[in-house]
Design a protein around this motif. Sequence first.
Motif, PDB file in Angstrom:
ATOM      1  N   GLU A  55     -48.534   3.480  22.353  1.00 60.88           N
ATOM      2  CA  GLU A  55     -47.250   3.533  23.042  1.00 60.88           C
ATOM      3  C   GLU A  55     -46.366   4.692  22.603  1.00 60.88           C
ATOM      4  OE1 GLU A  55     -44.344   2.402  25.670  1.00 60.88           O
ATOM      5  OE2 GLU A  55     -46.334   1.541  25.491  1.00 60.88           O
ATOM      6  N   GLY A  56     -46.396   5.030  21.337  1.00 58.85           N
ATOM      7  CA  GLY A  56     -45.460   6.006  20.785  1.00 58.85           C
ATOM      8  C   GLY A  56     -45.600   7.404  21.356  1.00 58.85           C
ATOM      9  N   ARG A  57     -46.835   7.816  21.658  1.00 61.66           N
ATOM     10  CA  ARG A  57     -47.028   9.162  22.235  1.00 61.66           C
ATOM     11  C   ARG A  57     -46.309   9.279  23.563  1.00 61.66           C
ATOM     12  NH1 ARG A  57     -52.115  11.670  23.326  1.00 61.66           N
ATOM     13  NH2 ARG A  57     -51.406  13.584  22.402  1.00 61.66           N
ATOM     14  N   LYS A  58     -46.371   8.238  24.368  1.00 61.69           N
ATOM     15  CA  LYS A  58     -45.730   8.277  25.685  1.00 61.69           C
ATOM     16  C   LYS A  58     -44.220   8.122  25.585  1.00 61.69           C
ATOM     17  CE  LYS A  58     -49.133   5.370  26.968  1.00 61.69           C
ATOM     18  NZ  LYS A  58     -49.652   4.209  27.612  1.00 61.69           N
ATOM     19  N   ARG A  59     -43.773   7.314  24.669  1.00 59.18           N
ATOM     20  CA  ARG A  59     -42.356   6.989  24.601  1.00 59.18           C
ATOM     21  C   ARG A  59     -41.539   8.008  23.810  1.00 59.18           C
ATOM     22  NH1 ARG A  59     -40.433   1.077  23.188  1.00 59.18           N
ATOM     23  NH2 ARG A  59     -41.424   0.801  25.190  1.00 59.18           N
ATOM     24  N   PHE A  60     -42.040   8.435  22.649  1.00 58.88           N
ATOM     25  CA  PHE A  60     -41.207   9.216  21.732  1.00 58.88           C
ATOM     26  C   PHE A  60     -41.445  10.719  21.789  1.00 58.88           C
ATOM     27  CE2 PHE A  60     -41.620   5.050  19.521  1.00 58.88           C
ATOM     28  CZ  PHE A  60     -40.342   4.621  19.807  1.00 58.88           C
ATOM     29  N   VAL A  61     -42.652  11.160  22.035  1.00 52.76           N
ATOM     30  CA  VAL A  61     -42.942  12.590  21.952  1.00 52.76           C
ATOM     31  C   VAL A  61     -43.537  13.140  23.244  1.00 52.76           C
ATOM     32  CG1 VAL A  61     -43.175  12.637  19.452  1.00 52.76           C
ATOM     33  CG2 VAL A  61     -45.153  12.133  20.847  1.00 52.76           C
ATOM     34  N   ARG A  62     -43.193  12.556  24.354  1.00 53.87           N
ATOM     35  CA  ARG A  62     -43.768  12.978  25.634  1.00 53.87           C
ATOM     36  C   ARG A  62     -43.463  14.444  25.934  1.00 53.87           C
ATOM     37  NH1 ARG A  62     -41.539   9.890  30.605  1.00 53.87           N
ATOM     38  NH2 ARG A  62     -41.574   8.387  28.948  1.00 53.87           N
ATOM     39  N   ASN A  63     -42.233  14.863  25.782  1.00 55.75           N
ATOM     40  CA  ASN A  63     -41.834  16.229  26.135  1.00 55.75           C
ATOM     41  C   ASN A  63     -41.687  17.132  24.913  1.00 55.75           C
ATOM     42  OD1 ASN A  63     -41.704  15.460  28.832  1.00 55.75           O
ATOM     43  ND2 ASN A  63     -39.600  14.730  28.580  1.00 55.75           N
ATOM     44  N   LYS A  64     -42.238  16.715  23.795  1.00 59.74           N
ATOM     45  CA  LYS A  64     -42.133  17.503  22.561  1.00 59.74           C
ATOM     46  C   LYS A  64     -43.530  17.789  22.036  1.00 59.74           C
ATOM     47  CE  LYS A  64     -37.851  15.208  21.682  1.00 59.74           C
ATOM     48  NZ  LYS A  64     -37.457  13.853  21.469  1.00 59.74           N
ATOM     49  N   PRO A  65     -44.171  18.847  22.505  1.00 58.49           N
ATOM     50  CA  PRO A  65     -45.565  19.090  22.113  1.00 58.49           C
ATOM     51  C   PRO A  65     -45.765  19.367  20.628  1.00 58.49           C
ATOM     52  CG  PRO A  65     -44.748  20.872  23.482  1.00 58.49           C
ATOM     53  CD  PRO A  65     -43.700  19.822  23.470  1.00 58.49           C
ATOM     54  N   LEU A  66     -44.781  19.964  19.967  1.00 57.44           N
ATOM     55  CA  LEU A  66     -44.939  20.220  18.535  1.00 57.44           C
ATOM     56  C   LEU A  66     -44.961  18.921  17.736  1.00 57.44           C
ATOM     57  CD1 LEU A  66     -42.747  23.346  17.845  1.00 57.44           C
ATOM     58  CD2 LEU A  66     -45.210  23.153  17.781  1.00 57.44           C
ATOM     59  N   LEU A  67     -44.064  18.011  18.068  1.00 61.83           N
ATOM     60  CA  LEU A  67     -44.067  16.722  17.383  1.00 61.83           C
ATOM     61  C   LEU A  67     -45.338  15.941  17.700  1.00 61.83           C
ATOM     62  CD1 LEU A  67     -40.387  15.476  17.740  1.00 61.83           C
ATOM     63  CD2 LEU A  67     -41.557  16.251  15.689  1.00 61.83           C
ATOM     64  N   LYS A  68     -45.789  16.038  18.947  1.00 68.47           N
ATOM     65  CA  LYS A  68     -47.013  15.349  19.336  1.00 68.47           C
ATOM     66  C   LYS A  68     -48.204  15.891  18.541  1.00 68.47           C
ATOM     67  CE  LYS A  68     -47.538  14.385  23.670  1.00 68.47           C
ATOM     68  NZ  LYS A  68     -47.847  14.428  25.096  1.00 68.47           N
ATOM     69  N   TYR A  69     -48.283  17.205  18.405  1.00 67.55           N
ATOM     70  CA  TYR A  69     -49.354  17.826  17.634  1.00 67.55           C
ATOM     71  C   TYR A  69     -49.300  17.380  16.175  1.00 67.55           C
ATOM     72  CZ  TYR A  69     -51.598  21.436  14.828  1.00 67.55           C
ATOM     73  OH  TYR A  69     -52.340  22.097  13.893  1.00 67.55           O
ATOM     74  N   MET A  70     -48.097  17.400  15.605  1.00 71.53           N
ATOM     75  CA  MET A  70     -47.936  17.045  14.207  1.00 71.53           C
ATOM     76  C   MET A  70     -48.307  15.574  13.979  1.00 71.53           C
ATOM     77  SD  MET A  70     -44.573  17.156  11.771  1.00 71.53           S
ATOM     78  CE  MET A  70     -43.710  15.989  12.774  1.00 71.53           C
ATOM     79  N   PHE A  71     -47.785  14.678  14.804  1.00 71.06           N
ATOM     80  CA  PHE A  71     -48.095  13.258  14.622  1.00 71.06           C
ATOM     81  C   PHE A  71     -49.557  12.954  14.886  1.00 71.06           C
ATOM     82  CE2 PHE A  71     -43.439  12.163  15.410  1.00 71.06           C
ATOM     83  CZ  PHE A  71     -43.198  11.989  14.063  1.00 71.06           C
ATOM     84  N   ASP A  72     -50.144  13.588  15.893  1.00 71.10           N
ATOM     85  CA  ASP A  72     -51.571  13.372  16.151  1.00 71.10           C
ATOM     86  C   ASP A  72     -52.404  13.772  14.942  1.00 71.10           C
ATOM     87  OD1 ASP A  72     -51.042  12.463  18.674  1.00 71.10           O
ATOM     88  OD2 ASP A  72     -51.702  14.277  19.704  1.00 71.10           O
ATOM     89  N   ARG A  73     -52.083  14.916  14.392  1.00 69.86           N
ATOM     90  CA  ARG A  73     -52.859  15.444  13.281  1.00 69.86           C
ATOM     91  C   ARG A  73     -52.691  14.621  12.012  1.00 69.86           C
ATOM     92  NH1 ARG A  73     -52.076  21.458  10.827  1.00 69.86           N
ATOM     93  NH2 ARG A  73     -53.630  21.288   9.198  1.00 69.86           N
ATOM     94  N   TYR A  74     -51.453  14.351  11.625  1.00 64.52           N
ATOM     95  CA  TYR A  74     -51.210  13.712  10.337  1.00 64.52           C
ATOM     96  C   TYR A  74     -51.341  12.199  10.391  1.00 64.52           C
ATOM     97  CZ  TYR A  74     -50.048  18.239   8.569  1.00 64.52           C
ATOM     98  OH  TYR A  74     -50.131  19.542   8.182  1.00 64.52           O
TER      99      TYR A  74
END
Length: 154
Positions: free
Chosen positions: A51-70
Motif C-alpha cells: 500500500e505504501g508505494r501507492k499512497r506515500f511515494v507515488r509522485n516522488k521517484p527518489l523516495l520510491k527508489y530509496m525505500f525500494d532499495r533499503y
Amino acid sequence: MSTNLFRWLFEDPITAGSNGNLPGAEPFHFLWPWLIFCLVGLLVTFYYSVEGRKRFVRNKPLLKYMFDRYLGWFAVICFIGLPLIGARLLLDGYFFSWRAWRYLWLLALVIWAVTWVVYLVRKYPAEKANYEAYQRRQQYIPKGNKRKVRTAPR
C-alpha cells in the motif's frame, strides 16, 4: 578472570549453561525484543510494498527508489533474523544457536543502518537537487501531440 572471545562466540547454550553452573541451558534474554523487531520490520516492509508505494511515494521517484532499495534489504535482514532466533530458542545444542550468528546478524543490521544514513546525508540531497533541476527543464520542453493522426485513405 580472563574471557576467551572465540569460546564465548562459538559455544552452544547448553555448554555455556553447564560452564556457568546453571541447571540447564543458558537463558536467552533478548527473545521478545528481537522477535518484535523482526516481525515489525517485516510488517512495515510488507505494508510499504502493498500500500505504501501507492499512497506515500507515488509522485516522488527518489523516495520510491530509496525505500525500494533499503526496505528490501531491511526485509531480508529481518527475515534472516527469525530463523536465527528460532534456532537459538529451539536448537540449543546445535550449530545455529551460537552467539556468533546473532552478532553477525546484528552487524549486518548496523551496516544496513549506516549505509542508509550515509545515503541520506551524502547522496540524497544531490540526487534531489538534480531531479528538481530536471523537472524545471522538462516544463519548458514541448510535449508531443497525443492525438492519433489519421492517414489519408489510398
